[in-house]
Motif scaffolding. Sequence first.
Motif, PDB file in Angstrom:
ATOM      1  N   LEU A  32      -2.741   5.061  -2.543  1.00  0.00           N
ATOM      2  CA  LEU A  32      -3.666   4.013  -2.975  1.00  0.00           C
ATOM      3  C   LEU A  32      -4.860   3.914  -2.033  1.00  0.00           C
ATOM      4  O   LEU A  32      -4.742   4.073  -0.814  1.00  0.00           O
ATOM      5  CB  LEU A  32      -2.957   2.661  -3.042  1.00  0.00           C
ATOM      6  CG  LEU A  32      -1.888   2.470  -4.121  1.00  0.00           C
ATOM      7  CD1 LEU A  32      -1.278   1.082  -4.037  1.00  0.00           C
ATOM      8  CD2 LEU A  32      -2.470   2.704  -5.509  1.00  0.00           C
ATOM      9  N   LYS A  33      -6.016   3.593  -2.612  1.00  0.00           N
ATOM     10  CA  LYS A  33      -7.236   3.389  -1.831  1.00  0.00           C
ATOM     11  C   LYS A  33      -7.330   1.896  -1.518  1.00  0.00           C
ATOM     12  O   LYS A  33      -7.541   1.077  -2.432  1.00  0.00           O
ATOM     13  CB  LYS A  33      -8.443   3.875  -2.635  1.00  0.00           C
ATOM     14  CG  LYS A  33      -9.716   4.012  -1.811  1.00  0.00           C
ATOM     15  CD  LYS A  33     -10.857   4.548  -2.677  1.00  0.00           C
ATOM     16  CE  LYS A  33     -12.140   4.629  -1.863  1.00  0.00           C
ATOM     17  NZ  LYS A  33     -13.300   4.966  -2.716  1.00  0.00           N
ATOM     18  N   VAL A  34      -7.149   1.558  -0.235  1.00  0.00           N
ATOM     19  CA  VAL A  34      -7.058   0.150   0.191  1.00  0.00           C
ATOM     20  C   VAL A  34      -8.209  -0.174   1.139  1.00  0.00           C
ATOM     21  O   VAL A  34      -8.513   0.594   2.054  1.00  0.00           O
ATOM     22  CB  VAL A  34      -5.710  -0.115   0.905  1.00  0.00           C
ATOM     23  CG1 VAL A  34      -5.626  -1.560   1.393  1.00  0.00           C
ATOM     24  CG2 VAL A  34      -4.535   0.205  -0.023  1.00  0.00           C
ATOM     25  N   ALA A  35      -8.853  -1.328   0.927  1.00  0.00           N
ATOM     26  CA  ALA A  35      -9.900  -1.810   1.836  1.00  0.00           C
ATOM     27  C   ALA A  35      -9.535  -3.200   2.332  1.00  0.00           C
ATOM     28  O   ALA A  35      -8.993  -4.013   1.572  1.00  0.00           O
ATOM     29  CB  ALA A  35     -11.254  -1.847   1.138  1.00  0.00           C
ATOM     30  N   VAL A  36      -9.821  -3.450   3.608  1.00  0.00           N
ATOM     31  CA  VAL A  36      -9.562  -4.763   4.213  1.00  0.00           C
ATOM     32  C   VAL A  36     -10.887  -5.319   4.734  1.00  0.00           C
ATOM     33  O   VAL A  36     -11.555  -4.685   5.554  1.00  0.00           O
ATOM     34  CB  VAL A  36      -8.548  -4.661   5.378  1.00  0.00           C
ATOM     35  CG1 VAL A  36      -8.242  -6.049   5.934  1.00  0.00           C
ATOM     36  CG2 VAL A  36      -7.258  -3.973   4.920  1.00  0.00           C
TER      37      VAL A  36
END
Length: 459
Positions: A32-36
Amino acid sequence: MPSKTRYDVIIIGAGPGGIFAAYELIQKRPELKVAVFEAGHALDKRKCPIDGDKIKTCIGCKSCSIMSGFGGAGAFSDGKYNITNDFGGTLYEYIGKKQAMDLMHYVDEINMRYGGSGCKLYSTAGTKFKTLCIQNDLHLLDASVRHLGTDINYVVLENLYADLKDKAEFFFDTPVESVKVISDGYEIKAKGETYSCEKCVISVGRIGSKWMEKVCKELEIPTKSNRVDLGVRVELPATVFAHLTDELYESKIVYRTKQYGDKVRTFCMNPKGAVVNENTNGIITVNGHSYEDPAMQTENTNFALLVSQHFSEPFKDSNGYGESIARLSNMLGGGVIVQRFGDLIRGRRSTAGRMEDAFITPTLQATPGDLSLVLPKRLLDGIIEMIYALDKVAPGTANDDTLLYGVEVKFYNMEVEVNNKLESRYKGLYIIGDGSGITHSLSHASASGVHVARDIADK
């Protein structure tokens, strides 16, 4: 960065909820492509300018390094993970008591693996102090407590970030301005750029309470009024509470006052710790830290004494009430006020001379003053009654030189309406951690992050 950057999951807030949501997503679904997105600084850039020498008091930084940044407000806390459903939030009401406890133990295992393995797990189970408290009309709550200390807690966060930084995209000093529902998920705006995602996890902590209320209003997500906790931070010689802290470390003690029937409780006990400033939305309040490293310890112990205030019709702004009292303290003292207990009960303000004459050295430079001009009489009466009650189980608590710092305020978000997956009325929009008004602690917030990550991974 071009606009309309697309992610599978966007996490807003890099406090414990956001960190553990990112951690668990990467474990379960590494593809998964996750951004915080985090409004505050990266961990290594978080430094409060107060040095006690050139800068003695809060200068109102645009982003408070104590309250915001990677690790959230918990990064420089005393690193206590209370594994219990008895306090720290109402997560168990949503996901069940066993599931909540299992998740808190899972978080504890991760903390141990990332640098906290030498830290002791304390427990109140079967302790003689439970009997001693009940004999004096005090009530010791059950909990297991893993104390990392501010120093080891920082190491754990460093190690977690080192593991996560190449597997998720982190945006620091990037406050999210808005959250919008779109046909295929959610769109956020930050620093003039637009980003979209299929799933969105909001974990903005207590400092994000005003922002959270705005988002809920814009998206018509139902909320209900929560509470505000008001009181003082007590500082006294560590020997006074040593018999309790050596065995229990953190003792959550509740007392019902004779005069009003209000409940006063101890909170955030820091053996051999230090009292510190906090800046919440420009308001200076007080808190406490403690360290695992003996070289960083002090000769004092500090803890909060708090009274919860709940409001109903017609007034619902509990945070506004807490803010107004904190502002009054800031107005009179230019920040935090400190008063000797002996001066308080004699109805006189503490002065610089009386502070210098005391047999205790304060760990925070605060303005000597009179807390009776700040805290409502009912609250102050309850705190005084509690100090005398604690004196029976820890003789010396009610000594003249015991220091009271004010005010300590624990702001809680409006409680946001979510289901048992911590999902709002919009599918795929999760609201977790202290920003949801549901959790009030490191362990509960972290557990909520793991809980939603597993739901997202399963889907």
